[in-house]
Design an enzyme around this catalytic site. Sequence first.
Site, PDB file in Angstrom:
ATOM      1  N   CYS A 330       0.835  -1.205   0.000  1.00  0.00           N
ATOM      2  CA  CYS A 330       0.000   0.000   0.000  1.00  0.00           C
ATOM      3  C   CYS A 330       0.874   1.262   0.000  1.00  0.00           C
ATOM      4  O   CYS A 330       1.533   1.544  -0.983  1.00  0.00           O
ATOM      5  CB  CYS A 330      -0.987  -0.034   1.161  1.00  0.00           C
ATOM      6  SG  CYS A 330      -2.400   1.083   0.940  1.00  0.00           S
ATOM      7  N   HIS A 440      -3.682  -5.489   1.353  1.00  0.00           N
ATOM      8  CA  HIS A 440      -3.401  -5.851   2.745  1.00  0.00           C
ATOM      9  C   HIS A 440      -3.858  -7.289   2.981  1.00  0.00           C
ATOM     10  O   HIS A 440      -4.887  -7.707   2.464  1.00  0.00           O
ATOM     11  CB  HIS A 440      -4.154  -4.928   3.706  1.00  0.00           C
ATOM     12  CG  HIS A 440      -3.707  -3.509   3.662  1.00  0.00           C
ATOM     13  ND1 HIS A 440      -2.532  -3.076   4.230  1.00  0.00           N
ATOM     14  CD2 HIS A 440      -4.281  -2.413   3.101  1.00  0.00           C
ATOM     15  CE1 HIS A 440      -2.403  -1.774   4.043  1.00  0.00           C
ATOM     16  NE2 HIS A 440      -3.448  -1.348   3.351  1.00  0.00           N
TER      17      HIS A 440
END
Length: 514
Positions: A330, A440
């Site tokens: 991310c 994630h």
Amino acid sequence: MAKPIMIQGTMSNAGKSLLTAGLCRIFTQDGYRVAPFKSQNMALNSYITTDGSEMGRAQVVQAEAAGKAPDVRMNPILLKPTSEKGSQVILGGKPIGNMTTTEYYAHKHNLLPHIKRAYESLSQENDIIVIEGAGSPAEINLKRDDFVNMGLAKMLKAPVLIAGDIDRGGVFASLYGTVMLFDEDERKHVKGTIINKFRGDVEILKPGLDMLCDLIHVPVVGVVPYLHVDIDDEDSLSERFSKKGPLGLIDIAVIKLPRISNFTDFNALEHIECASVRYVSGTNELGNPDLIIIPGSKNTMGDLKWMRENGLEVCIKKHAAKNKPVFGICGGYQMLCENLGDPYGVEHGGEMKGMGLLKSTTVFEKEKTRTRVMGTFSKVGGIFNGLSGKTFEGYEIHMGYTASEEGNEGDSSLSNLAEISGNEKPDGMQKGNVYGTYVHGVFDNDEILSEIAAALMKEKGLEYEKHTFFNLKEYKEKQYNLLADALRECLDMEYIYKVIEEGIENGNNETNGY
């Protein structure tokens, strides 16, 4: 309608989240329909539900302990700090903007109806709601507009148990001071105290417990030992980051960014028995790891600037230049890019040079991507080529997009994703031994863990037999049951059930919790 019980703490990290999760599991084991509730959570660790809503991870853990699917009603307001003085405000699972502390306090009275609706809706579907407070309930400067501690308890007519952390010292002073700072109408909600994180012989503690009861006229419901259960817990964050131990055959270094988000991405890596996972924040701590991971961040540009100023960026580039693996997730993936642009001022505004390890550009946008995904690794090159074709599940939470730069021939996408909506898209980028993804939870897969361990061991000339580490769901269930068993041993559950049944009108505060 459900009956409430509320867990407050004398301070942050007193153990409220874990106690709430444990009670959720106990009540569920005893046959009740249970849900957790926290009106407002402040955390960088968040989760995406199946409908794309964002909520605090602590309530996800508590929902799992209660045998429920995570539901944004359990955490209607989530504050994700973006700086020392501001946060992104998530309401009902969706971002409504960034606010300074002053702006938020001016706006928060508008949020009360959302809290009431969420609680009332949950209450209609459950028998017991276990409510978690936030920080300290005795912050007298914040009482006027409080809807997270005693303000919420009064609104919901909830009896309260107050936890104090004895491991950090001063537990009697903090419990006494907290209760004494309550107004009379608040004190009638307090039905018990809990001494948490105790190490030693309870017999030595008993005289102090008796004196505390005499002083505040509130019973001690139990003395909870320092528990060693492996549960994703906000309160254990500092302990996890500071944990020291011998280096494993595989040394994994996770950069401890100032605004690190979703640190639970790396919990699964700690189950590789030949590996050590270290969280490092300075060049003197980095050493010579086998794998460097740059985690997610709530302020990508700010945290990249921090790495640039303290020398970690240079160290990571040198590590990559030796053809050793770097993995960005991310915000960490965004930092690996050539350029970062923030035309709408989502973070700092303007443009910034990235680390340049991936030939791509990140542009921050106003709209946040929030979705759960199923992924399949593409043809992966470099040290982790064994991941090719492997599948995984996870979720995306990010502002903006990352695109390969024009004319780039050396980099390729890392995986292909399928969203809950059915939309398919490529994700991430790879070049040599540098990898980046927006997903994630990519490591929460036993087969992927085994491949990563095997690749890193092979790189060091060591043999490694791929094998199953653990089933994550079964492991979590075992930990929730261990937590419940431990709390049953040390809490007066008969008294707690009586408090729930009688509510705040219960005037008989007799318990043998210690």
